[in-house]
Design an enzyme around this catalytic site. Structure first.
Site: not given
Length: 364
Positions: A113, A251, A281
């Protein structure tokens, strides 16, 4: 010696057309829209009917058009991904081929990520070396490939998509000004797909299945700590106060993580751009997609100071301070798009859901 900087001159995204809603998930998981929204902030996510490189290519095409840069001018391509079409060769070369670029440095980067922040740092430093003029930095993921659709805790979180920026060499003090990237390897096993790679038995009967390890509470604590410390470090190094930060691009993993990051950093939550409700996500794609949409929605102005922060498997973490350039208006637009998909998200996932549930029943 000339000091070079890497200005973001173009931005683009690609999200698949097929939406998987919380209500869709509740048809085969013990969950509900309210349960997911209150714990994560997610309402929908996208499921891709094409490969990661296809999404990366479309995002890059939009970024190129908005930068007013021809594909032939690109001499560096970095694709941040942990879900590539293939391991050999890399998918950066596939994007290069799709764009018709004859000669450019092209490589993939896997920091999960945090990948886009790692890619932004890497691309900036290579441009500052003076050897490159224009770079495409892409975050692209097809995480739906990895998901165990019988496991509620992870099945509700992730989605597919891609985002890209063009970095262009300049002598103006703009672009990435300060950054810090790192990794807390002691926690690498709490967020992992441990049996995918050369450690797997390629001849095992069930090698089409693998576990997705996800220890939510521990990840939350480490994410907030890692991103928070990195954010404070880059703010101090850039000699900026929290009041001088105009926009935060975090994020998009969990709305609670975003809120806690802002609180610990002393930055008002309304400065954080949030789109997790729409996409979930998307790992390395969350930051560039959010950055692109922040510009599109007028949240970014010329000369703005921006804080980027991310956290991912490894456990990687990173933060960066960017100064936006003089332009938020695209030079051009592209009509690039993915091919149409005639199936619904549930239809795309039907076989995967069936096999994941059969495996769980067999284990019991």
């Amino acid at each position: 010696m000339t000091n070079y900087y890497a200005e973001i001159t173009g931005w683009g995204k690609c999200v698949p057309p097929t939406v998987l809603s919380n209500d869709d998930l509740s048809t085969f998981l013990d969950t509900s829209d309210e349960w997911i929204r209150t714990r994560t902030g997610i309402e929908n996510r996208r499921i891709s009917h094409v490969n990661t490189s296809d999404m990366a290519t479309v995002a890059a095409q939009h970024a190129l058009a908005r930068a007013g840069v021809e594909a032939s001018e690109i001499d560096l391509i970095i694709v941040a991904t942990c879900s590539p079409d293939s391991l050999i060769p890399n998918i950066a070369s596939k994007v290069q081929q799709n764009l018709g670029i004859r000669s450019a440095a092209a490589f993939d980067l896997n920091a999960a990520c945090t990948g886009f922040v790692y890619g932004l740092e890497t691309g900036t430093r290579l441009i500052q070396s003076g050897n490159y003029r224009h770079a495409i930095i892409i975050g692209a993921e097809r995480l739906s490939f990895y998901i165990d659709w019988a496991m509620r805790d992870t099945a509700v979180l992730f989605g597919d998509g891609a985002g890209a920026v063009i970095l262009s060499r300049t002598e103006k003090e703009t672009g990435l000004l300060q950054s810090q990237i790192g990794c807390d390897a002691k926690g690498r096993d709490i967020l992992s797909v441990p049996k995918f790679g050369t450690c797997m038995d390629r001849f095992a009967e069930d090698n089409g299945y693998w576990d997705f390890n996800f220890v939510g509470q521990e990840i939350f604590k480490r994410a907030v700590k890692g991103m928070g410390l990195a954010a404070k470090t880059v703010l101090k190094a850039s000699q900026l106060t929290t009041e001088q930060i105009d926009v935060v691009i975090p994020h998009q993993a969990n709305i609670r993580i975003i809120q806690t990051l802002c609180d610990l950093s002393g930055i008002p939550q309304d400065k954080a751009f949030v789109n997790i409700q729409n996409y979930g996500n998307t790992s390395a794609a969350t930051v560039p997609i959010a950055l692109c949409e922040a510009v599109e929605q007028g949240r970014v102005n010329p000369g703005d100071n921006m804080l980027l922060a991310a956290f991912g498997a490894g456990l990687t973490w990173g933060a960066a301070v960017l100064k936006w350039g003089d332009r938020v208006t695209p030079i051009g637009e592209s009509d690039a798009a993915l091919p149409e998909c005639e199936q619904s998200a549930l239809e795309l996932l039907e076989r995967a859901i069936k096999l994941c549930n059969e495996r769980r029943r067999d284990e019991v």
